[in-house]
Write a protein that holds these residues in place. Structure first.
Motif, PDB file in Angstrom:
ATOM      1  N   GLY A 220       0.817  -1.204   0.000  1.00 12.65           N
ATOM      2  CA  GLY A 220       0.000   0.000   0.000  1.00 12.65           C
ATOM      3  C   GLY A 220       0.851   1.253   0.000  1.00 12.65           C
ATOM      4  N   ALA A 221       0.390   2.282  -0.708  1.00 15.68           N
ATOM      5  CA  ALA A 221       1.055   3.589  -0.729  1.00 15.68           C
ATOM      6  C   ALA A 221      -0.007   4.655  -0.528  1.00 15.68           C
ATOM      7  CB  ALA A 221       1.785   3.803  -2.052  1.00 15.68           C
ATOM      8  N   SER A 222       0.289   5.653   0.302  1.00 13.92           N
ATOM      9  CA  SER A 222      -0.684   6.694   0.586  1.00 13.92           C
ATOM     10  C   SER A 222       0.015   8.032   0.745  1.00 13.92           C
ATOM     11  CB  SER A 222      -1.487   6.364   1.851  1.00 13.92           C
ATOM     12  OG  SER A 222      -0.626   6.102   2.943  1.00 13.92           O
ATOM     13  N   LEU A 223      -0.749   9.088   0.485  1.00  9.83           N
ATOM     14  CA  LEU A 223      -0.216  10.448   0.537  1.00  9.83           C
ATOM     15  C   LEU A 223      -1.310  11.369   1.055  1.00  9.83           C
ATOM     16  CD1 LEU A 223       2.076  12.512  -0.345  1.00  9.83           C
ATOM     17  CD2 LEU A 223       0.782  12.742  -2.474  1.00  9.83           C
ATOM     18  N   SER A 224      -0.933  12.280   1.944  1.00 11.79           N
ATOM     19  CA  SER A 224      -1.872  13.259   2.474  1.00 11.79           C
ATOM     20  C   SER A 224      -1.209  14.630   2.468  1.00 11.79           C
ATOM     21  CB  SER A 224      -2.281  12.891   3.903  1.00 11.79           C
ATOM     22  OG  SER A 224      -3.271  13.771   4.385  1.00 11.79           O
ATOM     23  N   THR A 225      -1.960  15.643   2.033  1.00 15.09           N
ATOM     24  CA  THR A 225      -1.395  16.987   1.949  1.00 15.09           C
ATOM     25  C   THR A 225      -2.414  18.027   2.380  1.00 15.09           C
ATOM     26  OG1 THR A 225      -0.340  18.601   0.471  1.00 15.09           O
ATOM     27  CG2 THR A 225      -2.058  17.212  -0.477  1.00 15.09           C
ATOM     28  N   LYS A 226      -1.945  19.087   3.033  1.00 11.73           N
ATOM     29  CA  LYS A 226      -2.812  20.174   3.472  1.00 11.73           C
ATOM     30  C   LYS A 226      -3.110  21.118   2.305  1.00 11.73           C
ATOM     31  CE  LYS A 226      -1.427  20.347   8.350  1.00 11.73           C
ATOM     32  NZ  LYS A 226      -0.822  21.188   9.414  1.00 11.73           N
ATOM     33  N   LEU A 227      -4.372  21.574   2.246  1.00 12.01           N
ATOM     34  CA  LEU A 227      -4.801  22.543   1.252  1.00 12.01           C
ATOM     35  C   LEU A 227      -5.281  23.801   1.972  1.00 12.01           C
ATOM     36  CD1 LEU A 227      -6.860  20.099  -1.014  1.00 12.01           C
ATOM     37  CD2 LEU A 227      -4.455  20.747  -1.274  1.00 12.01           C
ATOM     38  N   ARG A 228      -5.817  24.722   1.239  1.00 11.64           N
ATOM     39  CA  ARG A 228      -6.307  25.964   1.830  1.00 11.64           C
ATOM     40  C   ARG A 228      -7.602  25.736   2.608  1.00 11.64           C
ATOM     41  NH1 ARG A 228      -5.594  30.417  -3.089  1.00 11.64           N
ATOM     42  NH2 ARG A 228      -3.302  30.293  -3.236  1.00 11.64           N
ATOM     43  N   ASN A 229      -7.895  26.689   3.515  1.00 11.96           N
ATOM     44  CA  ASN A 229      -9.152  26.711   4.275  1.00 11.96           C
ATOM     45  C   ASN A 229      -9.379  25.423   5.068  1.00 11.96           C
ATOM     46  OD1 ASN A 229      -9.803  29.292   3.198  1.00 11.96           O
ATOM     47  ND2 ASN A 229     -10.604  28.285   1.338  1.00 11.96           N
ATOM     48  N   ASN A 230      -8.300  24.891   5.639  1.00  7.94           N
ATOM     49  CA  ASN A 230      -8.360  23.707   6.494  1.00  7.94           C
ATOM     50  C   ASN A 230      -8.820  22.442   5.767  1.00  7.94           C
ATOM     51  OD1 ASN A 230      -7.565  25.073   8.933  1.00  7.94           O
ATOM     52  ND2 ASN A 230      -9.639  25.935   9.040  1.00  7.94           N
ATOM     53  N   TRP A 231      -8.698  22.421   4.442  1.00 11.15           N
ATOM     54  CA  TRP A 231      -8.982  21.211   3.690  1.00 11.15           C
ATOM     55  C   TRP A 231      -7.729  20.341   3.624  1.00 11.15           C
ATOM     56  CZ3 TRP A 231     -13.584  19.448   1.879  1.00 11.15           C
ATOM     57  CH2 TRP A 231     -14.646  20.354   1.819  1.00 11.15           C
ATOM     58  N   ARG A 232      -7.952  19.048   3.519  1.00 11.04           N
ATOM     59  CA  ARG A 232      -6.848  18.099   3.393  1.00 11.04           C
ATOM     60  C   ARG A 232      -7.221  17.039   2.373  1.00 11.04           C
ATOM     61  NH1 ARG A 232      -5.407  14.697   8.506  1.00 11.04           N
ATOM     62  NH2 ARG A 232      -6.892  13.231   7.609  1.00 11.04           N
ATOM     63  N   LEU A 233      -6.286  16.721   1.490  1.00  8.77           N
ATOM     64  CA  LEU A 233      -6.477  15.696   0.464  1.00  8.77           C
ATOM     65  C   LEU A 233      -5.643  14.474   0.815  1.00  8.77           C
ATOM     66  CD1 LEU A 233      -7.558  14.822  -2.350  1.00  8.77           C
ATOM     67  CD2 LEU A 233      -5.469  15.836  -3.319  1.00  8.77           C
ATOM     68  N   SER A 234      -6.293  13.309   0.872  1.00  9.88           N
ATOM     69  CA  SER A 234      -5.598  12.047   1.160  1.00  9.88           C
ATOM     70  C   SER A 234      -5.907  11.056   0.052  1.00  9.88           C
ATOM     71  CB  SER A 234      -6.046  11.476   2.509  1.00  9.88           C
ATOM     72  OG  SER A 234      -5.785  12.384   3.570  1.00  9.88           O
ATOM     73  N   ILE A 235      -4.866  10.344  -0.381  1.00 10.58           N
ATOM     74  CA  ILE A 235      -4.989   9.389  -1.485  1.00 10.58           C
ATOM     75  C   ILE A 235      -4.333   8.066  -1.081  1.00 10.58           C
ATOM     76  CG2 ILE A 235      -4.443   8.935  -3.907  1.00 10.58           C
ATOM     77  CD1 ILE A 235      -4.224  11.940  -4.320  1.00 10.58           C
ATOM     78  N   ARG A 236      -5.008   6.969  -1.397  1.00  9.23           N
ATOM     79  CA  ARG A 236      -4.432   5.644  -1.139  1.00  9.23           C
ATOM     80  C   ARG A 236      -4.600   4.769  -2.376  1.00  9.23           C
ATOM     81  NH1 ARG A 236      -3.311   2.737   2.865  1.00  9.23           N
ATOM     82  NH2 ARG A 236      -4.250   4.159   4.346  1.00  9.23           N
ATOM     83  N   SER A 237      -3.578   3.987  -2.668  1.00  4.78           N
ATOM     84  CA  SER A 237      -3.658   2.963  -3.700  1.00  4.78           C
ATOM     85  C   SER A 237      -2.960   1.725  -3.151  1.00  4.78           C
ATOM     86  CB  SER A 237      -2.991   3.438  -4.992  1.00  4.78           C
ATOM     87  OG  SER A 237      -3.187   2.502  -6.030  1.00  4.78           O
ATOM     88  N   SER A 238      -3.647   0.604  -3.140  1.00  3.95           N
ATOM     89  CA  SER A 238      -3.062  -0.592  -2.538  1.00  3.95           C
ATOM     90  C   SER A 238      -3.549  -1.840  -3.255  1.00  3.95           C
ATOM     91  CB  SER A 238      -3.400  -0.671  -1.048  1.00  3.95           C
ATOM     92  OG  SER A 238      -4.796  -0.630  -0.844  1.00  3.95           O
TER      93      SER A 238
END
Length: 635
Positions: A220-238
């Motif tokens: 499994g590989a995953s990535l999470s990053t902070k965006l503007r206005n307290n949004w967060r994007l998280s992605i997983r592929s496994s």
């Protein structure tokens, strides 16, 4: 045996003293009702396990870890978690909902694949086990309970920079070789993580001199990053790939020497916004599973390709100090392409909400789900729970409705073949199961470090789906069947009632000087009765008595861990002389490890210490004693 287990349950964790440097269970936050609540406020029986327990206990797969959690019965087929059915509070293996970071991942082809969870141990932050019906907030299939796996990347991001990695290698008898590894990189804005679990063995001898081999890889590989206005994007592929001996996993015929390959791919995107008094979240999931099952060397393989897509929206808010609410909606599509079951597709939509009320020592919640499924039409699923704290004891109560629709195997198994001599036959005319669950419980502390919990529960079910032996003359569809044969037909069983009692003791990371101890034990008593005078197979397959426990003791750099399960159930013997199911067994595993200069470690492990015979499913004999050793490195 049962008397000695009860005595050990009562006295092992009691009398612990020292400095408690970790968070106690009562103050752990859980995601009950789609809201973050304290465990003792939910009105539910919930166990929370930290992901790091995986590397401390003598287990090599996620379902092996679940096997020793009180109240969870894992009916295993094959070594090292090759395949397992998950059962909570009796019932059948399809009645537990598995969630990954808040999203349902139950397989549309068959509940036998619900234990194929595409997450490496290094990725896991914690596991929440919720016992009892939870259909209203989570999904219709949550009849017996919920297994919720939360991963590190999809949790809160770190405020600092850090890099961490580890690798653990093991080898042993029967050409065993395993790898458990991971790497995480954190910055204040980005978190990336990779995890790997790889198990390989030629296996022990089975009937017909075949070996119970397994080759499995979870990556499994995953990535999470902070965006503007307290949004967060998280992605997983496994992915999760398993190639294993499946002899007598599904039938008790001597002619079966089956092998099976299951490839699963999971892709998940989450967009989440956190605010002071609430937040919102979007989730999209696509799951792709390819199953190739070969009955024996002279047969043609069943090839099943299933797909599952889900879009989900959640919103939660604290109205004031007394009221919180959560609401959401989801839509999903399930599809199948199969040379055995044919080509099919169904859709489902749902809207759900929960309201939680806090006042002094009382916490109460009400949830409602409105759902439309092409298999059973429109349904309303209500649920209520309450918790009241009085003189050191937390009293709780719950009532909720759930239902479950038949999966593609129950509807269409062997339906698309030109000729079927024997075996299981699907039934497209199945109606959905309906159930009501009720629970009364209490929990508290024995000492500062030891907690207890007890629950009385009952579940009434009608139209429960199970496989029933049916002669040719009574089969609803005879097109491709043999006139002189008897088949296992998927049918709706009239009424089933399950009653039970749970007792759980936990010692939470007691520490004193160079000594530390973590322990958990539990006893579950279960009884199911059916309106059918000859109950079908899976109704009577669950354990009647379960004793489960795990202990981790550490002194300086040495650590010893033991887990075990004692199980009593109805004995089952087949006329075909395959491996029987005995009336009881007591399975114990142990591991001794040594930590050297923080980074290096070595361990020796023994599974099935008592070298006992045991089988959870008829014909599927489990391994005898198994020795291994290995080392680890972390930085």
């Amino acid at each position: 045996m049962r008397k000695s287990l009860l005595l050990s349950f009562c006295f092992v964790p009691i009398g612990l003293f020292g400095q408690d440097k970790t968070v106690r269970l009562e103050t752990v936050s859980v995601t009950s009702n789609r809201l973050l609540q304290q465990n003792n406020e939910t009105g539910r029986s919930i166990t929370v396990l930290e992901g790091k327990l995986f590397e401390k206990l003598p287990v090599r797969s996620l379902d092996e870890l679940l096997k020793y959690i009180p109240g969870v019965e894992i009916q295993s087929r094959g070594p090292l978690g090759a395949q397992s059915d998950i059962i909570i509070r009796g019932g059948t293996y399809q009645q537990v909902l598995v969630l990954l970071d808040g999203v349902k991942m139950n397989d549309p082809l068959t509940g036998h694949f619900n234990g194929n969870i595409p997450v490496a141990p290094y990725e896991i932050a914690r596991i929440e086990v919720l016992r009892g019906a939870a259909a209203a907030p989570y999904g219709a299939e949550a009849v017996g309970g919920v297994i919720h796996i939360l991963t590190k990347t999809f949790q809160n991001l770190s405020d600092s920079n850090s890099t961490h990695g580890q690798v653990k290698l093991s080898g042993g008898q029967y050409q065993l070789f395993t790898t458990d590894a991971g790497l995480s990189i954190k910055t204040p804005k980005v978190q990336a993580l990779v995890g790997l679990l790889s198990n390989h063995t030629q296996g022990q001898l089975l009937r017909s001199q075949n070996r119970g081999f397994l080759h499995s890889n979870t990556l499994g590989a995953s990535l999470s990053t902070k965006l503007r206005n307290n949004w967060r994007l998280s992605i997983r592929s496994s992915m999760d790939y398993r190639d294993f001996a499946a002899q007598n996993f599904y039938t008790s015929f001597l002619s079966e020497t089956a092998t099976e390959k299951v490839s699963l791919f999971w892709h998940q995107v989450q967009l989440r916004q956190d605010k002071k008094h609430g937040g919102q979240q979007w989730d999209f999931v696509y799951k792709n599973t390819l199953d190739q099952y070969l009955y024996n060397a002279s047969s043609t393989a069943n090839v099943n390709h299933s797909e599952y897509s889900l879009l989900q929206y959640l919103r939660h808010h604290s109205i004031n100090r007394q009221f919180q609410y959560s609401a959401g909606a989801q839509a999903s599509v399930r599809g199948l392409r199969s040379n055995d079951r044919g080509n099919h597709q169904t859709a489902q939509v749902a809207a759900f909400s929960s309201l939680v009320y806090h006042v002094k020592n009382l916490n109460a919640s009400a949830s409602l789900r409105a759902e439309y499924d092409q298999n059973y039409g429109f349904a309303l699923l209500p649920q209520m729970s309450a918790a009241y704290y009085f003189k050191g004891v937390n009293f709780r109560a719950m009532a909720g409705k759930a239902l479950r629709s038949a999966d593609f195997t129950e509807r269409y198994n062997n339906y698309n073949k030109s000729y079927v001599k024997a075996g299981s036959i699907g039934n497209p005319n199945l109606t959905a199961e309906h159930s009501w669950s009720y629970e009364l419980g209490a929990s508290g502390s024995i000492t500062k470090y030891v907690t207890w919990s007890t629950s009385l529960f009952m579940r009434t079910q009608n139209q429960l789906i199970d496989w029933v032996n049916t002669p040719y003359i009574d089969m609803p569809r005879k097109t491709n069947l043999d006139t002189g044969s008897t088949y296992a037909l998927a049918q709706n069983v009239k009424d089933v009632k399950t009653k039970g009692l749970e007792l759980i003791l936990s010692a939470h990371a007691f520490k004193q000087g160079y000594h530390s101890l973590w322990a958990q034990t539990g006893i579950t008593l279960l009884n199911s009765s059916s309106s059918d005078p000859k109950p079908s197979y899976y109704i009577i397959a669950h354990a009647k008595f379960l004793f489960q426990g795990s202990i981790i003791y550490q002194y300086r750099s040495w650590q010893c861990s033991i887990n075990g399960v004692y199980k009593e159930r109805n004995p089952i013997v087949s006329s075909s002389n395959v491996s029987p199911i005995s009336s009881s067994y007591f399975l114990v595993n142990a591991m001794l490890s040594y930590q050297y200069r923080k980074h290096w470690s070595a361990h020796v492990q023994c599974n099935n210490v008592g070298n006992i015979y045991y089988a959870d499913l008829l014909g599927a004999k489990m391994p005898n004693r198994w020795l291994s050793l290995g080392f680890g490195y972390s930085f």
